[in-house]
Design an enzyme around this catalytic site. Structure first.
Site, mmCIF file in Angstrom:
data_model
loop_
_atom_site.group_PDB
_atom_site.id
_atom_site.type_symbol
_atom_site.label_atom_id
_atom_site.label_comp_id
_atom_site.label_asym_id
_atom_site.label_seq_id
_atom_site.Cartn_x
_atom_site.Cartn_y
_atom_site.Cartn_z
ATOM 1 N N ASP A 89 -51.802 27.562 10.864
ATOM 2 C CA ASP A 89 -53.131 27.474 11.456
ATOM 3 C C ASP A 89 -53.888 26.420 10.663
ATOM 4 O OD1 ASP A 89 -55.724 27.718 12.297
ATOM 5 O OD2 ASP A 89 -55.918 29.866 11.840
ATOM 6 N N LYS A 108 -61.061 18.439 10.447
ATOM 7 C CA LYS A 108 -60.571 18.699 11.804
ATOM 8 C C LYS A 108 -61.531 18.180 12.866
ATOM 9 C CE LYS A 108 -58.707 22.629 14.425
ATOM 10 N NZ LYS A 108 -58.469 24.092 14.325
ATOM 11 N N ASP A 117 -62.533 32.856 20.663
ATOM 12 C CA ASP A 117 -62.125 32.286 19.375
ATOM 13 C C ASP A 117 -63.183 31.317 18.866
ATOM 14 O OD1 ASP A 117 -60.960 30.993 17.240
ATOM 15 O OD2 ASP A 117 -59.126 30.432 18.282
#
Lengths: 182, 630
Positions: free
Chosen positions: B25, B86, B207
């Protein structure tokens, strides 16, 4: 050598009878069974060639399922199977009464935001579209069954109109909801 | 005396080697690596027992540090300490200017489409920074599991576009990780929960991570996880919560030099601590002490609610759209799986539960659930569970289209189409003798090119000159199981395959990746060579193993003796060259074997499909007759 699945017709692929009436539950089940055989995840460790083949076959199965699931796509696919050239983009209905009813529906949509409760108004338009849609599907099924393919094509053109109208209603509902939330 | 080995029923009789595979992840705030060991899935800790690896990379005078070690420099050396990288993956300079309001790095102007952050050891791209994080996780996995990895499943936000996915895959390549699959984060979470509870029906996965938000609607049925629709926002997350709180603090405390990187980091950290504290406490004291500004104040839950409500509302809008796309009514949703650290915020839980009017699943640690799901899939993909029925069917999150006249986008593949998928589009020439054409590929839902995300420009060349309008160039857009686009083109009249030059709008070109790979191996020519050789040998083994297992299953049924001996000859050729050191020769011989097997592989695929359908009618018949007998 067995016939290439990539050239089979979508009904054959799922072992279903060529008909406008499709058992959607059965379609879904068989779609899953085929996916379990060919999905790229089953070849994550395979050669590049197997991966490529698996990707092509899965894409094909996905397209077949999408086509048979959707009433408009399914209808035009059946017409194409009869060897007729038919492209949804290039056809339009000339039925004046139908076009009139569509115009009226558009007008209602344009004014929907001024209504006291736009969502209720949109719900009623949605219902109207659904009823018309059911009627057109019925019309197509009957014409197709009786080999009246010109009539059948006319039903598809109308179904296509309704599909677009339904998309517009969905966009409007989304807009109204957005406004309500802010 | 040697004992006779008896395989468990249902398992292959050949001794099966357990392959090492992990799930990774790669998060905005924290990253994790997980693996399935003796049937149980767990995240792997570092030697200090820490499972989470902060996604922070520090470029220091004495080298690169990752994780907690790097985090210490976040305040003292902010320009060389990269956090939340990210958010920059697959992004251009323009996107970053809006993003960077939170972080303020020093971006370098370059010729490449990819923005680079200036650090003391040189300019680095988001891909390289992410590769550092991945290398650290890989090292941890190899040390814990005791051997090299066969592959990894890396998770990405479901709402990541093509450029962001490609950037993630590039980072893995740089880190020397074989990617088995890019898996959508909500799908991974559904796997972890689904296998845990064995539930069936329609569920939602909410999420909310540090920098991204996803909502996925899935149908679970007999081990199949079918994504019906997905939606979200690839730049909305806990960082934005912190930013909203930080802005309020800056206003309250009347901080003048809020543009300073160190001051900003300090305030952001305090904002995060306050947010986390309010998950337990009703109110929290805040002490700001930066440079010449001292302020003391209180943040309570109702103020927090006021600050965060607009952001949470944005997530609920995406939920509505995903439900509509899935053709599912809210009432049909049985459960909502909560994933991502930001779902610990009470307001999020309250608003989501109010919206869906159903139970929220929070029993698995929201930070670890995605890595766990990825590890479970990695274990299946790498071949450790040959009889497993698990299958994940995913969709493409954003529509793909091409630019047409007038700066408009024509959609070719619609969002929420099941992947892999392929769509062909025919083009023609508008000038006599034209032998090349340009195609601009875009992603997004908007009508105008200027509002859509540019993925790449393709130049198709080398088709034979014809009169205007006579050529028929068929361009095929193929989206693979990772959600990545592959474009191919051929001129239908002549059958000429057009060559394609790809200019990714925000990605790295193949030569840039190659260059980085070389750099990362310290310019050592030999290392590069031995690495490529090893890769080719592994590929050769993989091809041979796949072929042998295929031949054992159905070689006799599907091949004539003549066909079989052709294949066996090509196989033998590969066996002979694969342990030599000629990379090019191994490559060629693999190609030759693949060509020899072309028909066979296609026949196998067909026969699998046919068998599945026939098996179906036999089963029906069998169960039907049983019912009659009883």
């Amino acid at each position: 050598m067995s016939k290439d699945i990539l050239n089979s017709n979508f009904f054959e692929l799922f072992d279903l009878p060529v008909s406008y009436d499709v058992d959607l539950l059965q379609l879904q089940q068989r779609y899953m069974e085929l996916q379990k055989q060919v999905h790229p995840d089953k070849f994550a460790n395979g050669s590049d060639q197997e991966k490529r083949q698996s990707m092509q076959h899965t894409s094909w199965i996905n397209e077949a399922q999408t086509t048979l699931k959707d009433p408009v796509l399914r209808a035009s696919y059946l017409i194409k199977l009869k060897g007729m050239d038919f492209s949804l983009e290039n056809e339009t209905t000339m039925d004046a009464a139908f076009l009139m009813s569509q115009l009226e529906m558009r007008e209602k949509m344009e004014h929907v935001k001024q209504q006291d409760d736009p969502l209720v108004a949109l719900d009623s338009i949605e219902k109207e579209i659904k009823d018309a849609n059911d009627q057109m599907m019925q019309g197509f099924a009957e014409s197709y069954q009786a080999d009246k393919f010109d009539d059948a094509r006319e039903w598809i053109r109308k179904l296509q109109f309704l599909k677009k109208a339904k998309n517009e209603v969905n966009t409007l509902i989304a807009d109204v909801e957005d406004e309500l939330m802010h | 005396m040697a004992l006779i080995q008896i395989a468990e029923p249902g398992q292959s009789t050949t001794a099966h080697q357990h392959r090492l595979a992990v799930g990774i992840d790669l998060g905005t705030t924290n990253s994790l690596v997980a693996s399935v060991r003796s049937g149980d899935v767990s995240t792997l800790p570092d030697p200090d027992g820490q499972h989470l690896l902060p996604s922070v990379v520090h470029y220091g005078e004495n080298g690169v540090a990752v994780g907690f070690e790097a985090q210490q420099f976040s305040l003292t050396d902010p320009l060389n300490t990269i956090v939340s990288v990210k958010r920059f993956m697959g992004r251009g300079l323009k996107d970053i200017e809006t993003e960077d309001t939170h972080y303020s790095y020093d971006f370098a102007e370059t010729d490449s489409a990819v923005p680079r952050i200036r650090t003391r050891t040189g300019d680095v791209s988001a891909v390289e920074v992410s590769a550092e994080i991945l290398k650290t996780l890989k090292r941890r996995a190899v040390e814990t599991l005791g051997d090299e990895l066969n592959g990894a499943v890396i998770t990405v936000p479901a709402y990541f576009d093509d450029a962001q996915r490609q950037a993630t895959k590039d980072a893995a390549k740089l880190a020397g990780i074989k990617v088995l699959r890019l898996l959508n984060e909500p799908t991974a979470a559904a796997v972890a929960y689904g296998l845990d509870t064995g539930n069936e029906g329609v569920i939602a996965v909410f999420d909310l991570g540090g920098g991204t938000f996803d909502i996925s609607i899935l149908r679970l049925n007999k081990g199949v996880f079918e994504v019906l629709a997905t939606g979200g926002d690839s730049s909305l997350g806990g960082d934005d919560f912190d930013y909203a709180i930080a802005q309020w603090m800056i206003m309250q405390a009347d901080i003048a030099n809020a543009d300073d990187a160190a001051v900003r980091r300090t305030i952001m950290q305090q904002a995060r601590h306050a947010k986390e504290a309010l998950a337990e406490a009703e109110s929290v004291e805040i002490n700001i002490d930066v440079e010449d500004c001292h302020w003391q104040g209180t943040l309570d839950r109702s103020k927090l609610k006021e600050l965060l409500t607009p952001l949470v509302k944005k997530t609920l809008l995406s939920c509505r759209r995903a439900l509509r796309d899935a053709g599912v009514d809210k009432e049909e949703i049985k459960e909502v799986i909560m994933v991502g650290g930001s779902t610990r915020t009470l307001l999020v839980r309250e608003m989501v539960s109010e919206f869906f009017e159903c139970e929220l699943l929070t029993s698995i640690d929201p930070d670890k659930v995605v890595a766990a799901g990825a590890a479970l899939q990695a274990d299946v993909l790498v071949g450790n569970k040959p009889d497993d029925e698990m299958l994940l069917l995913d969709v493409i999150p954003l529509s793909l289209g091409i630019e047409t006249m007038g700066g408009l986008v024509e959609k070719i593949i619609y969002r929420n189409t099941a992947i892999p998928t392929a769509k062909a589009q025919d083009f023609t020439t508008y000038k006599d003798g034209q032998t090349a054409m340009a195609v601009h590929v875009l992603q997004g839902e908007r009508e105008l090119v200027s509002d859509s995300r540019s993925l790449a420009r393709f130049e198709l060349r080398g088709f034979p000159p014809q009169v205007a309008g006579a050529a028929r160039i068929r361009v095929t857009f193929q989206v693979d199981a990772d959600g990545l686009l592959i474009v191919s083109a051929r001129e239908e009249n002549s059958g000429v395959e057009a060559s394609i030059d790809v200019k990714p709008s925000y990605g790295l070109s193949d030569s840039e990746i190659e260059h980085m790979l070389r750099e990362s191996i310290d310019h050592a020519e030999d290392d590069m060579h031995s690495r490529s050789l090893r890769e080719q040998q592994v590929e050769a083994d993989r091809v041979l193993e796949a072929l042998d297992s295929a031949l054992a299953t159905d070689g006799d049924q599907l091949l004539s003796d003549a066909e079989k001996s052709t294949i066996m000859a090509a196989r033998q050729a590969l066996v002979e060259v694969k342990d030599e050191s000629d990379i090019e020769q191994i490559k060629q011989t693999i190609k030759q074997l693949e060509t020899a097997c072309d028909d066979y592989v296609a026949r196998r695929m067909n026969s699998n499909i046919k068998n599945a359908m026939q098996g179906h009618s036999i089963e029906e018949y069998a169960s039907g007759s049983e019912a009659e007998e009883s």
